[in-house]
Every structure is written in structure tokens, then in C-alpha cells.
Design a protein around this motif. Structure first.
Motif, PDB file in Angstrom:
ATOM      1  N   GLN A  93      -0.847  -8.760   9.256  1.00 23.29           N
ATOM      2  CA  GLN A  93      -0.868  -7.323   9.504  1.00 23.29           C
ATOM      3  C   GLN A  93      -1.045  -7.107  10.998  1.00 23.29           C
ATOM      4  O   GLN A  93      -1.495  -7.987  11.725  1.00 23.29           O
ATOM      5  N   ASP A 139      -4.571  -1.758   2.941  1.00 28.16           N
ATOM      6  CA  ASP A 139      -4.384  -0.512   2.207  1.00 28.16           C
ATOM      7  C   ASP A 139      -4.141   0.639   3.175  1.00 28.16           C
ATOM      8  O   ASP A 139      -5.005   1.485   3.402  1.00 28.16           O
ATOM      9  N   GLY A 159       1.703  -1.504   7.700  1.00 27.16           N
ATOM     10  CA  GLY A 159       0.994  -2.781   7.770  1.00 27.16           C
ATOM     11  C   GLY A 159       1.203  -3.494   9.087  1.00 27.16           C
ATOM     12  O   GLY A 159       0.262  -3.834   9.790  1.00 27.16           O
ATOM     13  N   ASP A 214       5.184  -0.252  -1.970  1.00 30.68           N
ATOM     14  CA  ASP A 214       4.125  -0.406  -0.974  1.00 30.68           C
ATOM     15  C   ASP A 214       3.597   0.924  -0.439  1.00 30.68           C
ATOM     16  O   ASP A 214       2.836   0.945   0.531  1.00 30.68           O
ATOM     17  N   ARG A 215       4.002   2.026  -1.051  1.00 28.26           N
ATOM     18  CA  ARG A 215       3.431   3.321  -0.651  1.00 28.26           C
ATOM     19  C   ARG A 215       1.959   3.362  -1.032  1.00 28.26           C
ATOM     20  O   ARG A 215       1.558   2.854  -2.082  1.00 28.26           O
ATOM     21  N   PRO A 251       5.535  -4.305   5.189  1.00 33.34           N
ATOM     22  CA  PRO A 251       4.307  -4.042   4.437  1.00 33.34           C
ATOM     23  C   PRO A 251       3.315  -5.179   4.551  1.00 33.34           C
ATOM     24  O   PRO A 251       3.659  -6.300   4.936  1.00 33.34           O
ATOM     25  N   SER A 252       2.066  -4.882   4.200  1.00 33.10           N
ATOM     26  CA  SER A 252       1.025  -5.906   4.217  1.00 33.10           C
ATOM     27  C   SER A 252       0.025  -5.597   3.115  1.00 33.10           C
ATOM     28  O   SER A 252       0.115  -4.575   2.431  1.00 33.10           O
ATOM     29  N   ALA A 253      -0.949  -6.478   2.964  1.00 35.01           N
ATOM     30  CA  ALA A 253      -1.991  -6.284   1.954  1.00 35.01           C
ATOM     31  C   ALA A 253      -2.964  -5.192   2.358  1.00 35.01           C
ATOM     32  O   ALA A 253      -3.730  -4.710   1.511  1.00 35.01           O
ATOM     33  N   GLY A 278       4.376   5.084   3.402  1.00 31.33           N
ATOM     34  CA  GLY A 278       4.875   3.787   2.998  1.00 31.33           C
ATOM     35  C   GLY A 278       6.214   3.934   2.302  1.00 31.33           C
ATOM     36  O   GLY A 278       6.802   5.017   2.269  1.00 31.33           O
TER      37      GLY A 278
END
Length: 410
Positions: free
Chosen positions: A245, A231, A235, A336-337, A227-229, A332
Motif C-alpha cells: 500500500q 480499508d 490503496g 474493492d469499493r 487496490p490494497s488490504a 474505490g
């Protein structure tokens, strides 16, 4: 001197001003103040720095900080030097006297979703200089601007279609070098080269605060599912905390999914497309999840007609994901979805409409929407697909043009 092939036609910009003014009058605003670079480009045909003021009735003016010379060449609306903010009110009183009324009461809508707080405070101070009671107040006009921009003209659609053709051609060429042992970073550089030589400007603009994207995300196996920041449903591992990312230094391996979520920007307009590739064959469960993503995309596409609420399409996708056996992996995983299925596309990657709960606006002809059902499996990879569609009076038209289906590489 700007070449004619890159110039935004004056009649195109004038049509946008008319639609913005119609929206201002409909919503009871006396004018619109634009400060963000993409909004300025949309309303003038130029992306020089400054402010655009569009009265609900009358002539729009582009007050330019830099470069006035370049803006005068590019802009389809009248340009004037911005100068010091101390003189901004005097310039507005001269050019747009209807915004200043005895006793006040006038309201300027503004793009407050992107305006820095410091700029907001300085503009308020400038507008209130002199007789404060007659100064217009600033209101949040972000939704007004985004609603107008959501419906594209034929000129805009042609730019998005050209970007789609570039993505298709570039991906076709770059896939010749996607093989075991090549790093994500090296192959992305190959792909970006093919995009750039065909006209990609090298960036894809994002409106969301602190959101960034260059040309998209390519991730393989476990790296794609990190995951990443950003949106989005995938990510990517990235190249460290400063670029957390997208592509990493991981090498491609056999029998793992490779997510190729890429775009291209032509004359400022973006296309968004995702394909899943594999060297060899996907494990059975990931292959089934990929097939489910395709079926969700086609089911949603069949319902993308004028009048359908965006939230309805999202709820339909969730229902189909629940039937898949992997609902917790859809868009996701875990905390983090993401809570959307698709998004508008145009001058920015994250335009309106949004296919999400709470976005109850109906689809309209001329809207361009990227739909991206994906399944994320931590430690294993991400599978899915994404196409961009044009909402028409009848069935939606697919703007992305790379062939559908899983890309199987020898």
C-alpha cells in the motif's frame, strides 16, 4: 524526565476518567479493564505496558508491567506494579474490592475489540483464581470506550489543529520538489522530512486488526488506483507484498492525477487530509470527477450539525455520486469499493463516528470527522479531497488548513 510541553495535563485525564465512569454507570457495568496501548494512554496519560482498571465508583489504578518508573512520572492516575498475573486478582481485591461480591454478579467491561485471545483467556484464569463464584465477568466494552473517545475536549482539538498546521506547512514546502521524473518514494521521503522536523512523531495509529499506516498515501496515475488490504478508497501500489500500500517506485508524469492523502501525529493526535495534484492538466473526465468530489464534500459539510445521523450523510453522498455519471468509481472500484464516506479522527485514524450505513448514531458537538469523497479509475488514477471537521453547536469548523482546490503544478 518527561518535558512539561509533552505531558497530558492531570485535569484532562481526570475529566476522561469521569466521563468513562459516567458511561459505565449508565450502561450498567461495574468497572472497565483497558489493555490496549492507545486506550491506556487516553485513560492515564502514559503509554507504558500494563492494564488499567477503572471502577464505576472509586479510584482508577494503572497496573504497570514496564516501565513502572516512567509510568509514575507520566500517569495522572495511581500506578502499581503488575507483577505476575497470578497475583492480579489479589491486587484487584485490595484496590477495587467493590468488583468482588459474594455470589458474583459483577461485570468488567473491556476493550475486547483489540485484546488478543490469549490475553483474554489468561485474564479470565487470573480473575477466577481463588473463589471463582465471586469473580467479575468480562464483557465487550469496546463501543463504550469508542463513544466516549469520539467526543473531543478543547485540549485534544488543539493537538489536532497543530497537526493540521504542520501538514499544511510541510506540504507547501515539499511541493517545490514534486516534478516529472521524481519517484513517489523519493518525494514522500521529502514530505516526511518536512513533517518530522515540525513535530510529527512518525506514525499514525490504527485500531483495526492488521491495519497499518505510516504517514499516509501518495500515489500517481495507475499506481494510486491499485487496490490494497487497507480499508480505504485508495490503496496505492506500495513497495511489494510486505508493503502493499502507499508509495511505490513509480515516477510522476504529466497530466495524471497525484493523490496526496497524508496526516501528521502530534502528542498522539492525528489529522487526515487529502489533496489532488497534477503536473499539467487533468483529462476532462477526471477533472469533472474531481469537481464532483469537492461538491460532495461541501454538500455533506453543510449537513454536519448535531443530531444528524451518520448514515444519513453517507446516503446523501451516495445519491450525489449516483448523479455524477461514475457511481461505480465512488470510494474505490468494483469489489474493492469501501462502504463509508468518512471516519472519526483522534488518537487513531479509524475512530468513531463512521459515516456509513448502519452507523445511525447522531453527530455530537466535539466530534472530529474526516470526510473523504474520492473517485477511483483503474489504470488511470484516483481523484478526490479530504478535510477534517469539528462538529460544533452550529456549523462545523474545518480543522485542516491547507488551501482547497486542485493543485496545478507547472
Amino acid at each position: 524526565m518527561i518535558e512539561d510541553q509533552y505531558r497530558i495535563p492531570r485535569e484532562e485525564v481526570h475529566g476522561r476518567i469521569v466521563r468513562l465512569q459516567q458511561a459505565l454507570r449508565r450502561e450498567g457495568y461495574d468497572g472497565l479493564l483497558l489493555t490496549q496501548n492507545v486506550d491506556i494512554l487516553y485513560a492515564t496519560g502514559s503509554m507504558q505496558t500494563g492494564y488499567v482498571v477503572i471502577p464505576a465508583e472509586g479510584e482508577a489504578v494503572f497496573y504497570v508491567r514496564r516501565s513502572l518508573t516512567r509510568a509514575a512520572q507520566e500517569s495522572a492516575v495511581r500506578t502499581a506494579p503488575l507483577g505476575s498475573l497470578r497475583g492480579f486478582r489479589a491486587a484487584l481485591e485490595r484496590d477495587c474490592p467493590q468488583l468482588f461480591a459474594a455470589g458474583g454478579g459483577r461485570t468488567l467491561a473491556a476493550d475486547l475489540d483489540t485484546m488478543p485471545a490469549q490475553t483474554y483467556l489468561r485474564l479470565l484464569e487470573a480473575l477466577r483464581s481463588g473463589e471463582a463464584a465471586s469473580a467479575p465477568t468480562l464483557a465487550d466494552g469496546s463501543a463504550l470506550v469508542r463513544r466516549v473517545r469520539a467526543v473531543k475536549t478543547p485540549w485534544e482539538i488543539a493537538r489536532i489543529e497543530r497537526a493540521a498546521r504542520i501538514v499544511s506547512d510541510a506540504l507547501t514546502e515539499a511541493l517545490n520538489d514534486l516534478r516529472e521524473g521524481v519517484t513517489e518514494l523519493a518525494w514522500m521521503a521529502r514530505l516526511e522530512y518536512e513533517l518530522r522536523i515540525r513535530g510529527h512523531i512518525g506514525m499514525m495509529r490504527v485500531r483495526g486488526y492488521n491495519q497499518e499506516i505510516v504517514t499516509g498515501m501518495v500515489g500517481s496515475g495507475a499506481a494510486a488506483a491499485e487496490p490494497s488490504a487497507f480499508d480505504g478508497p485508495a490503496g496505492g501500489r506500495g513497495l511489494g507484498p510486505a508493503a502493499a500500500q502507499g508509495v511505490s517506485g513509480k515516477t510522476f508524469a504529466r497530466d495524471e492525477p497525484i493523490l496526496i492523502d497524508i496526516g501528521c501525529c502530534v502528542d498522539g493526535y492525528v489529522i487526515d487530509q487529502t489533496r489532488t495534484a497534477v503536473i499539467g492538466a487533468l483529462p476532462d473526465d477526471l477533472a469533472e470527477a474531481y469537481e464532483r468530489s469537492e461538491s460532495i464534500l461541501q454538500a455533506v459539510r453543510r449537513r454536519m450539525v448535531p443530531g444528524v445521523r451518520c448514515s444519513t450523510l453517507y446516503q446523501e453522498a451516495l445519491r450525489l455520486a449516483d448523479e455524477s455519471g461514475w457511481p461505480e468509481h465512488f470510494m474505490g472500484f468494483g469489489a474493492d469499493r469501501v462502504k463509508f464516506l468518512g471516519h472519526g479522527i483522534g488518537l487513531e485514524v479509524d475512530e468513531w463516528p463512521v459515516l456509513a450505513n448502519g452507523f445511525d448514531n447522531p453527530l455530537e458537538p466535539g466530534m472530529t470527522v474526516a470526510v473523504e469523497p474520492k473517485f477511483s479509475f483503474p489504470g488511470r488514477g484516483v481523484v478526490g479531497v479530504e478535510d477534517t471537521y469539528l462538529v460544533t453547536e452550529g456549523w462545523p469548523r474545518t480543522l485542516t488548513c491547507y488551501p482547497e482546490g486542485l493543485i496545478v503544478l507547472p
